[in-house]
Design an enzyme around this catalytic site. Structure first.
Site, PDB file in Angstrom:
ATOM      1  N   GLU A  57       0.829  -1.213   0.000  1.00 19.44           N
ATOM      2  CA  GLU A  57       0.000   0.000   0.000  1.00 19.44           C
ATOM      3  C   GLU A  57       0.861   1.260   0.000  1.00 19.44           C
ATOM      4  OE1 GLU A  57      -3.058  -0.121  -0.665  1.00 19.44           O
ATOM      5  OE2 GLU A  57      -3.284  -2.285  -0.421  1.00 19.44           O
ATOM      6  N   HIS A 106       1.627   2.351  -3.490  1.00 24.42           N
ATOM      7  CA  HIS A 106       0.584   3.206  -4.072  1.00 24.42           C
ATOM      8  C   HIS A 106       0.744   4.648  -3.593  1.00 24.42           C
ATOM      9  CE1 HIS A 106      -1.680   0.154  -6.104  1.00 24.42           C
ATOM     10  NE2 HIS A 106      -2.016  -0.493  -5.008  1.00 24.42           N
TER      11      HIS A 106
END
Length: 698
Positions: free
Chosen positions: A481, A484
């Site tokens: 994550e 991202h």
């Protein structure tokens, strides 16, 4: 707080690090702080509203923010329709997009994540209002004509820079998938289809999660208690894939996947409507429409990729299934045939038996604070970027355990903010994901609009005796994550319409999957993995075993993903479908997976990704192939190579969706990769590392 980038850069060059300590402090201590300490810290500051938006200190503020955005949009529409064709047209369209997205994206997050129902409801209403406005804009012929005049003027288009041209073309694509270029009757048909598709998508998505019920008398007494009771019925709401009892898994599979007539009808209507809309706006299939602008480009390329990958996985998958079947025979001699409900369970048993990867052995080395320090250190070495915790204002965050990270470049200064919503709480969605709250863009005054994102995880809270400790899977998800988030932070695009992760679906996962490779490299892990009590480093052999354990039955796991991706392509391919969706499922499963189809089941009715990833489910596999190639060619030799890190930012992260994805990949790899090379990269990841065997034999 620190002024512009030049001031900060000068301060860092001259070593005035004390300037940082007044508002920012290191991530390790902050994320390992106890709950009581965090609550005390929240008592300072004035109410600044959610994400620093003053109106959003109450739920009613959403209406104010929404009305302001709608008013601003109206003025921008008038401006766009009156301005002469040129670069200013694209700037106005992007301002329009930004005005709406800054409210809609924020509301989209708040409606699912805020613990206060009043905030969630207000955000939901705002999403509906902004969505209605977007529908009107997509059918505004005058607005469409203003963009068309620009795109049809070749002389002006040739004078624009590549990013501006691409953004103009992307706006036109958004218009045309709504059918605005059609005659009035067809335009109405397209509008009705779009409205219908929204309803069908929501209905299908809800249906994928609904439990199935069966009379409890039908199930044997000794397995009933594994399920939830509803009067005289047993309710099955998932596949119970991790249960050690073969009969429980079998029952769950057959009951949960039993066909539901209304859900089946919903899927058929969804697929039919998608095809009708695609053909109406000029595409031969929905897949052709969905893949425009992607790395793969066409459904034919996707199927070539999937078929070649399936062929290369064939023998390895057979070997994996044989190992699972032997394990099943060993543990349950009376029922030794391998079935679809066995794959997740027995692959896990094999991993645990072969490599002794009990998560509890790893957790003490992966405190959340240590992992965050590791990320900051890695980004500093690779990209010149550090993470600092900044105390949020009262009202800025939606829960007291949220952490606000300032992302700071050593020369450019503050790049943006990451809000870390990491901990479990009641009613919080059980998913790990990244949300864009505000996209980065170059403003008219020459300043850069800093991006704001949220990372959502579901980690356990700290206790009196220990900080939050992560399993290896949680640690890898955190790195994923954060990939991202850094894409959002470093995507310095001129236009917010293509900021950060607003790019092709089959490219969007590349930065996040690449971070998984860093998380699996001992040289990286050794920088931060320390026992939270003793300070002892995590032994290299444990990291190696963990990495090798992921390769156990990995071919079969990948084959399953290929099956799902092929099924998705067929469903969104040539219409009408030659057979029912269930018959297609049966054929595709037997051809591309290998384990038998189970009669009276319809797995496709639980395939929730058909909504958000229609015709694009292959994206994860293709992104992994690219990430694998980037890792091996650019970072395997030295995961801290600053020159490669700078190339990675310059070629892949900086452009967001403002450049064709395959061109970004070519820039990074310094060559144009073929489908065969994508396939070979995925296959080579399955090969064992013989160094692990040497370490285990010592």
């Amino acid at each position: 707080m620190l002024g512009n980038g030049r001031v900060l850069a000068a301060a860092l060059r001259f070593g005035f690090r004390r300037l940082l300590s007044t508002s920012w402090y290191p991530v390790g201590a902050a994320f390992n702080a106890r709950e009581t300490q965090r609550k005390l810290e929240q008592c300072n500051g004035s109410n600044g509203g959610l994400f620093g938006v003053p109106e959003l200190n109450t739920p009613e503020g959403f209406h104010i923010a929404q009305e302001r955005a709608l008013k601003q949009s109206g003025a921008l529409v008038e401006k766009a329709c009156s301005v002469s064709p040129g670069i200013q047209t694209v700037h106005i369209f992007d301002q329009l997009s930004d005005a709406l997205c800054r409210v809609a994206d924020l509301a989209d997050f708040v409606k699912i994540a805020h613990p206060n129902p009043a905030f969630r409801e207000a955000a939901e209403d705002t999403c509906i209002s902004i969505g209605t406005m977007v529908e009107k804009l997509n059918t505004n012929v005058e607005l469409y004509q203003s963009l068309k005049h620009l795109l049809s003027n070749q002389e002006i288009m040739d004078s624009l820079d590549p990013e501006t041209r691409r953004v103009a073309e992307l706006f036109m694509f958004d218009f045309e998938i709504s059918g605005i270029h059609l005659d009035e009757e067809k335009r109405k048909t397209a509008l009705n289809l779009n409205v219908n598709l929204l309803d069908l998508s929501n209905e299908f998505l809800m249906g994928t999660h609904l439990p199935n019920k069966i009379d409890k008398q039908i199930l044997p007494d000794h397995i009933r208690n594994n399920f939830t009771f509803d009067g005289n019925y047993v309710q099955v709401s998932n596949l119970h894939a991790d249960c050690s009892n073969d009969l429980v898994r079998e029952a769950a599979y057959k009951i949960f996947l039993y066909p539901n007539a209304s859900q089946l009808q919903c899927l058929e209507e969804l697929l039919t409507s998608r095809n009708l809309l695609a053909q109406l706006v000029g595409y031969s299939t929905f897949a052709h429409r969905a893949l425009k602008g992607t790395m793969a480009k066409t459904p034919e390329n996707v199927m070539t990729f999937l078929e070649k990958l399936s062929d290369k996985l064939g023998e390895r998958t057979v070997n994996d299934f044989e190992m699972m079947e032997e394990m099943k025979m060993k543990l349950n001699p009376t029922s030794s045939k391998l079935m679809p409900w066995d794959h997740p369970y027995y692959s896990g048993v094999l991993r645990a038996e072969r490599y002794n990867i009990e998560p509890n052995l790893y957790c003490p080395f992966f405190s959340l604070g240590a992992c965050m320090e590791g990320l900051s250190l890695l980004f500093s070495q690779l990209l010149g970027v550090s993470l600092y915790v900044e105390q949020p204002e009262i009202g800025e965050v939606w829960c007291e355990d949220i952490r606000k990270l300032a992302v700071v470049h050593e020369n450019e200064g503050l790049l943006g903010y990451i809000y870390c919503d990491f901990f479990q709480r009641a009613d919080k969605p059980n998913q790990d994901c990244h949300f864009t709250i505000r996209g980065g863009k170059l403003k008219e005054n020459g300043e850069y609009q800093l991006p704001l994102v949220v990372l959502m995880l579901n980690l356990p809270h700290s206790t009196r005796s220990s900080p939050t400790l992560l399993t290896p899977g949680m640690m890898e998800n955190l790195f994923h994550e954060m990939g991202h988030a850094m894409h959002s932070m470093l995507g310095r695009t001129r236009y917010q319409h293509v900021t950060g992760t607003r790019c092709a679906t089959d490219f969007a996962e590349v930065p996040s999957i690449l971070m998984e490779y860093f998380a699996s490299d001992y040289r990286v892990v050794n920088q931060f993995a320390r026992h939270y009590q003793t300070g002892q480093p995590l032994p290299k052999a444990m990291v190696s075993r963990l990495c090798e354990s992921k390769k156990v039955c990995a071919a079969a796991d990948m084959k399953l993903q290929v099956f799902y991706a092929v099924l998705d392509q067929i469903y969104h391919g040539k219409y009408p479908l030659k057979k029912s969706t269930t018959e297609i499922l049966k054929e595709t499963q037997e051809t591309f997976y290998g384990l038998p189809y189970v009669p009276n089941t319809a797995w496709q009715l639980r395939f929730s990704h058909l909504v958000g990833y229609g015709a694009k489910y292959y994206s994860y596999l293709m992104s992994r192939a690219v990430a694998s190639m980037v890792w091996k060619q650019c970072f395997l030799k030295n995961p801290f190579d600053r020159a490669m890190g700078e190339r990675y930012r310059r070629e892949m992260l900086a452009h967001g969706g403002g450049k064709e994805p395959i061109l970004m990949v070519q820039g990074m790899l310094q060559k144009s990769p073929s489908i065969e090379e994508f396939v070979d990269a995925l296959i080579s990841d399955l090969d064992p590392d013989f160094e692990t065997f040497l370490l285990d034999s010592e």
